[in-house]
Motif scaffolding. Sequence first.
Motif, PDB file in Angstrom:
ATOM      1  N   SER A  39      36.060  78.328  78.997  1.00  0.00           N
ATOM      2  CA  SER A  39      35.056  77.101  79.150  1.00  0.00           C
ATOM      3  C   SER A  39      34.852  76.576  80.570  1.00  0.00           C
ATOM      4  CB  SER A  39      35.498  76.327  77.841  1.00  0.00           C
ATOM      5  OG  SER A  39      34.525  76.052  77.105  1.00  0.00           O
ATOM      6  N   HIS A  78      36.188  71.997  73.384  1.00  0.00           N
ATOM      7  CA  HIS A  78      36.163  73.763  73.034  1.00  0.00           C
ATOM      8  C   HIS A  78      37.764  74.015  73.209  1.00  0.00           C
ATOM      9  CE1 HIS A  78      31.872  75.348  73.896  1.00  0.00           C
ATOM     10  NE2 HIS A  78      32.409  74.913  72.748  1.00  0.00           N
TER      11      HIS A  78
ATOM     12  N   SER B  87      34.592  77.790  64.227  1.00  0.00           N
ATOM     13  CA  SER B  87      35.448  77.197  65.245  1.00  0.00           C
ATOM     14  C   SER B  87      36.721  77.690  64.981  1.00  0.00           C
ATOM     15  CB  SER B  87      35.404  75.642  65.604  1.00  0.00           C
ATOM     16  OG  SER B  87      36.665  75.431  66.294  1.00  0.00           O
TER      17      SER B  87
END
Lengths: 326, 232
Positions: A39, A78, B87
């Motif tokens: 990320s 993330h 997720s």
Amino acid sequence: MNRNTTIIIAAAIIGAAALGGIYILWPRANAGDTTLVVSTTTSLYDTGILDRIEEVFEADHDIDLYFISVGTGLAITHAQRGDADMILVHAPSKELSFLEDGYGANRKIVAYNFFSIVGPEGDPAGIYDMTPNDALATLVEKGRAGEAIWVSRGDDSGTHTKEKVLWGSAGFDASALRDEGWYREAGSGMGKTLQIAEELEAYTLSDMGTYLKYHTDELISLDVQVGAGEALINVYSALALDPDYNDDANFDDATTFTEFLASSEGQAIFETYGVDTYGTALFYPAVELLESNPDSTTAVWIANAAFFDGSECPEEYRVGETDLYN
Amino acid sequence: MVSVILDGLARAISLILAGDPVLVEITLRSLAISGFATIAASLWSIPLGALIGLGKFRGRVLLRGAFNVLLGVPTVTLGLVLYLLVSRSGPLGFLRLLYTPTAIILGQAVLITPIIVSFVANTLEAVDPDVRNLALTLGSTETEAVLMVVNESLEGVLLSVTAGFNRAIAELGIALMVGGNIRGVTRMLTTYIALETNRGEVAIGIAFAVILLAIVAAVNLSVNFLQRRLRR
């Protein structure tokens, strides 16, 4: 042709499309390859340098790099949620809490460049070549007098984090400035923010990579008013996910990739990327400088801006066997 | 402004003529993902639309209203909700769907469900109620009568499905949030346009937008052709 024939033909087309779709979407990664989700920040990705790094890295490794390009803030989120194996970002204060909160490990500073305060040609506010503190103080004064506009990223990205630090050291509270008319929040990426500043004939803080790209392509005519200097240094680091926090994350490959970025091969990409197109590199390699010349001016600037307890990665955040810190 | 668009058009044409591999790859991927999403959504949305359009049960109006409201959900919101679901720390995280084409297919299918349901319900309602009554009088079962009405308004149903496809292939929020715009895996027409625009490659952005529009036009023309056939 009657109705039923038409329906059969339509069904056949849909069926063929479905088969073709399965063929296209079926994963065809080389067998045995693992994937590493990185990320990262838009200011790195949008310059295209990561495409180049991916190309060179994948040629020698059985690892598929998946770059997810978001702001530094979201990149860290993330990673915390387990959706990335490592991060490549530029916000030291956020990286420190990422380490302290137990998410991150094995931080490595890989590159740096400088932010700039850019503004309209002719510099109506007259801040050219001032120190960042004086420049911002002047902009506040001119802004309140209705003679200048400031455009803030306003998106909690690494650049926005830096901007808030700069306002702080100039003696202003960015969250209070938000209420003033001359201080506009773009809430967008760097490119969009530069275009807004261009339209409004305003000043803004930009990373060098995005600025050069937009300026060279003549999308903006803004000039650099305050450039390279200690306060404006921009340091990029790679951080893996601590396997103690998330043993699901691909720690081994994250280590391999970080070692590649710090290797002479990886560092050479930072040194040369963009020279052909922009006449200057967009990033500077940091590893060699910090190792062999830690007393040079730039190395000291990097250390002041991005070291924690005198180190790029204090002992307690180092995990496993790695020669990253020799 | 005009010169940038013309530049983009010229770029689009030269990319198409050269059979640019990136162009071919992401176009096929976009078509496949949105095509799958449309087929999947149709499987449950057409029956649901028929139920709402022709059924007689309590709460039908409310349900209809609900689907009409869902038409207005921003894709970025839907993308965020789906991201939180798939997720790795989300409830569906164990399926490992994040950053896969499958996640985008599911997301787009959810996105266009209200479109197909509402449009199908509308078009079926518009069919003369006599058609269904006639079928029932002639001894059809309830299901057969509904099928008859659907058959009668096949053009409208086809239009609903096409509208769903158009929405799916043109959306950005879901593809970006759950797909991640990963090169060679989940990079699609819309995410590529957004990326190149952010990079300041405006001409490439325009070129791919032109290509996206061409695809939508081609699909819609084929459907039109099919409809004309059906009308005979």
